[in-house]
Design a protein around this motif. Structure first.
Motif, PDB file in Angstrom:
ATOM      1  N   PHE A 113       0.648  -1.273   0.043  1.00  0.00           N
ATOM      2  CA  PHE A 113       0.030   0.104   0.053  1.00  0.00           C
ATOM      3  C   PHE A 113       0.853   1.328   0.017  1.00  0.00           C
ATOM      4  N   VAL A 114       1.976   1.277   0.999  1.00  0.00           N
ATOM      5  CA  VAL A 114       2.579   2.628   1.040  1.00  0.00           C
ATOM      6  C   VAL A 114       3.817   2.568  -0.031  1.00  0.00           C
ATOM      7  N   GLU A 173      -0.366   8.553  -6.735  1.00  0.00           N
ATOM      8  CA  GLU A 173      -1.114   8.843  -7.939  1.00  0.00           C
ATOM      9  C   GLU A 173      -1.825   7.342  -8.036  1.00  0.00           C
ATOM     10  N   GLU A 174      -1.258   6.170  -7.729  1.00  0.00           N
ATOM     11  CA  GLU A 174      -1.953   5.092  -7.963  1.00  0.00           C
ATOM     12  C   GLU A 174      -2.893   4.341  -6.734  1.00  0.00           C
ATOM     13  N   ILE A 182      -5.221   3.941  -3.984  1.00  0.00           N
ATOM     14  CA  ILE A 182      -6.791   4.183  -4.236  1.00  0.00           C
ATOM     15  C   ILE A 182      -7.473   5.442  -3.501  1.00  0.00           C
ATOM     16  N   LEU A 183      -6.915   5.863  -2.405  1.00  0.00           N
ATOM     17  CA  LEU A 183      -7.304   7.008  -1.986  1.00  0.00           C
ATOM     18  C   LEU A 183      -7.016   8.195  -2.559  1.00  0.00           C
ATOM     19  N   TYR A 184      -6.245   8.275  -3.472  1.00  0.00           N
ATOM     20  CA  TYR A 184      -5.953   9.272  -4.403  1.00  0.00           C
ATOM     21  C   TYR A 184      -6.754   9.210  -5.638  1.00  0.00           C
ATOM     22  N   SER A 185      -6.884   8.009  -6.297  1.00  0.00           N
ATOM     23  CA  SER A 185      -7.570   7.792  -7.733  1.00  0.00           C
ATOM     24  C   SER A 185      -8.893   7.762  -7.315  1.00  0.00           C
ATOM     25  N   SER A 186      -9.483   7.401  -6.232  1.00  0.00           N
ATOM     26  CA  SER A 186     -10.880   7.421  -5.953  1.00  0.00           C
ATOM     27  C   SER A 186     -11.547   8.708  -5.788  1.00  0.00           C
ATOM     28  N   LEU A 187     -10.379   9.772  -5.133  1.00  0.00           N
ATOM     29  CA  LEU A 187     -11.176  11.034  -4.961  1.00  0.00           C
ATOM     30  C   LEU A 187     -10.987  11.563  -6.345  1.00  0.00           C
ATOM     31  N   ALA A 241      -4.677  16.531  -1.478  1.00  0.00           N
ATOM     32  CA  ALA A 241      -4.742  14.925  -1.054  1.00  0.00           C
ATOM     33  C   ALA A 241      -3.388  14.386  -1.170  1.00  0.00           C
ATOM     34  N   LYS A 242      -2.663  14.605  -2.196  1.00  0.00           N
ATOM     35  CA  LYS A 242      -1.287  13.936  -2.395  1.00  0.00           C
ATOM     36  C   LYS A 242      -0.526  14.405  -1.145  1.00  0.00           C
TER      37      LYS A 242
END
Length: 608
Positions: free
Chosen positions: A206-207, A212-213, A215-220, A242-243
């Motif tokens: 995850f980390v 950019e890949e 899910i917390l970034y791509s979902s937003l 967000a980044k």
């Protein structure tokens, strides 16, 4: 649907706010409200209002313009949990203060169900730390991103800013979770070694992924691009924040867990069952009682499982012989021969996986139009199929169901695991769709949410034997109705039932008979014919969720037994639609209470 939301929740809150000092305000603030229903609904509402994540999931406050909770995360501290147990004792005392003679029949039933849950909470408090809050199946490390992706709606800049706030606050929540995990370590409750290996792999992946890949970034990014209310410039600014928040708050939160579990590895062992924990045998008995809503002993459940495995295997072998398969080498070899045929699988590609989702939807749409002969009560909420998020599908179950939002903004969802294409043979798809979707979990859970006059807590009662028993019964019902008349589809159904029978054996084997993980894997693999990846995932699930896997077959067997009881007693007066009404119209209940419903249905029908 919106009207019901106001009636249940929003309207109640507004009335209390506007009519301070009125009867409604008294009912909200009194130690013992005059109306029993006011009390039980009030307590659920208070718990919901203390859980911003629950409020987001329910999705009712947004419809009346309240969104501030979407900037917050739940309090996961030990102090908050202590507070809850104290609160439950107060609720228990107040419930008992309501005299049964002054309650309606419906309220007496609700009181009985509430006391059942509260009594169990009181009795099992001693085992509150007998679990692994972070494991390969669930926990904050995958629950948080899943919640943000699936539940947090972004339709405006304000919604996106709330999303950013939750990215900031996750570090604090992770620290709260660590507080409880460290206390478990002090008590000698440490996850098995493989669990730690799995969660470390998951969190490191995850980390390590580019932000950019993530899910917390791509979902937003996707949610904002789908909205007509957020300009391109605003989207760029919000994504930049967000980044930064993922880098500054999210990654360090995960790193704290990674560091802790890396250090914990030296203390972990390869013993997997609850028997190895302090008072583990008692904790397991408590788990079985909760999940099955029975007093069945581990030995009884184990023995029933062995008998059912033999019966179902014989039925499958009979069909295979009729279809020309060689069964002389035994069950396992015959099933492996069946599973080895490429014609039963989709292409191992993005296109193949997309086709699986489309075909699942066709299966659900087909049965949805053919149920009038056996159902009167049906959910209003829609149903859709989607893929389990790829970041967690490797360790996720084969499928699961997510309830619809109360306000109708989100349909019920059947999540399918497409990680291993060999885990999805075509002949198993129908029964899985019927179990997770229609008429399984979607009918039972969505109907319960939509029932008029039911106290709020009964719409979400956690009686797994009822919930999962109904879903497994639904597979059998679909076969009875002719939706699996193909012999191979019927093998798929029987394999699914066999799978649940095997669970009775391996769950008790692991936690009661001290089976090591590999023995349980070998037993399930040789007796089901499931894909190796699914077997491993399932056995590891039972290790971190003791007792839960036994509820499916126990519940199904009880529902079928009650149906047969009604058919025998009523003869030509028996109507399957009436029976299903009885089972569904009161929400999830313990199995002994379900039997009381059926007994009353029998008596009332005979009296007419």
């Amino acid at each position: 649907m919106i009207k019901k939301i106001f009636k249940w929740l929003g309207f109640l809150l507004l009335i209390i706010t506007v009519l301070a000092g009125s009867f409604a305000a008294y009912e909200w603030n009194a130690d013992k409200p005059i109306r029993f229903r006011s009390f039980v609904d009030r307590e659920v509402l208070k718990m919901a209002f203390e859980s911003p994540e629950t409020l987001t999931s329910l999705g009712f406050l947004e419809s009346i313009g309240i969104t501030g909770h979407n900037a917050e995360l739940d309090d996961a501290s030990l102090a908050k949990a202590d507070e809850m147990y104290v609160k439950l004792k107060t609720v228990h005392k107040t419930l008992n203060a309501y005299d049964d003679e002054n309650l309606t029949e419906a309220d007496r039933l609700s009181k009985k169900i509430a006391l059942y849950l509260l009594d169990f909470a009181k009795d099992s408090e001693q085992f509150r730390y007998h679990n692994y809050p972070v494991n390969q199946l669930f926990g904050i490390q995958n629950g948080y991103p899943s919640f943000m992706e699936a539940q947090h709606q972004v339709n405006s800049v304000a919604d996106a800013e709330n999303y950013l706030s939750r990215l900031e606050k996750v570090k604090h929540k992770f620290n709260q979770e660590l507080e409880g995990i460290r206390l478990r370590e002090e008590k000698g409750i440490i996850p098995p070694a493989f669990v730690i290996e799995r969660v470390l792999e998951e969190m490191n992946n995850f980390v390590d992924k580019p932000i950019e890949e993530n899910i917390l970034y791509s979902s937003l990014a996707k949610k904002m691009s789908d909205s007509e209310n957020i300009s391109a410039d605003e989207q760029q600014q919000l994504l930049a924040k967000a980044k930064n928040n993922i880098k500054t708050f999210v990654h360090p939160a995960y790193q704290s867990l990674i560091t802790y579990f890396s250090n914990l590895q030296a203390k972990a062992t390869n013993d997997d069952g609850f028997w190895r924990l302090p008072d583990g045998d008692k904790a397991y008995a408590s788990a079985l009682q909760f999940f099955t809503t029975t007093n069945y002993t581990p030995q009884y459940i184990h023995d029933v499982g062995l008998k059912e495995v033999e019966r179902i295997q014989n039925e499958i072998l009979t069909i295979l012989v009729e279809q020309g398969y060689d069964t002389s080498q035994g069950f396992s070899a015959a099933i492996e021969s069946l599973a080895a045929q490429d014609s039963f699988y989709y292409p191992d590609s993005d296109e193949g996986r997309a086709q699986i989702l489309k075909d699942y939807q066709v299966i659900l749409d087909e049965i949805d139009t053919g149920l009038d002969a056996v159902f009167r009560i049906r959910p209003k909420a829609g149903m859709e199929v989607t893929r389990i998020p790829e970041f967690k599908e490797k360790t996720a179950p084969g499928a699961y169901y997510q309830q619809p939002a109360i306000d109708g903004s989100r349909p019920g969802r059947f999540f399918a695991n497409l990680y291993d294409i060999k885990a999805t043979p075509k002949y198993s798809m129908r029964t899985l769709a019927y179990h997770e979707g229609i008429p399984g979990h979607h009918f039972q859970i969505a109907v319960a949410m939509e029932l008029e006059g039911l106290p709020l807590f009964r719409m979400f009662s956690p009686f797994t034997a009822y919930v999962e028993g109904w879903a497994l019964y639904s597979e059998y019902l679909a076969w009875e109705m002719g939706f699996q008349d193909d012999s191979f589809d019927n093998i798929g159904r029987l394999q699914a039932e066999l799978f649940r029978a095997v669970r009775l054996v391996v769950d008790t084997g692991i936690h009661y008979k001290k089976w090591p993980r590999q023995q349980a894997i070998d037993y399930m693999k040789s007796n089901t014919g499931m894909a190796q990846s699914d077997v491993i995932s399932e056995i590891e699930r039972y290790i971190v969720m003791p007792g839960q896997a036994t509820s499916y077959k126990v519940g199904m067997m009880k529902i079928l037994a009650l149906r047969e009881k009604a058919k025998t007693a009523l003869g030509n007066k028996f109507d399957l639609r009436d029976f299903h009404d009885v089972v569904l119209k009161n929400g999830a209940v313990p199995l002994d209470i379900l039997e009381r419903f059926v007994d009353r249905y029998i008596a009332d029908t005979l009296a007419n």
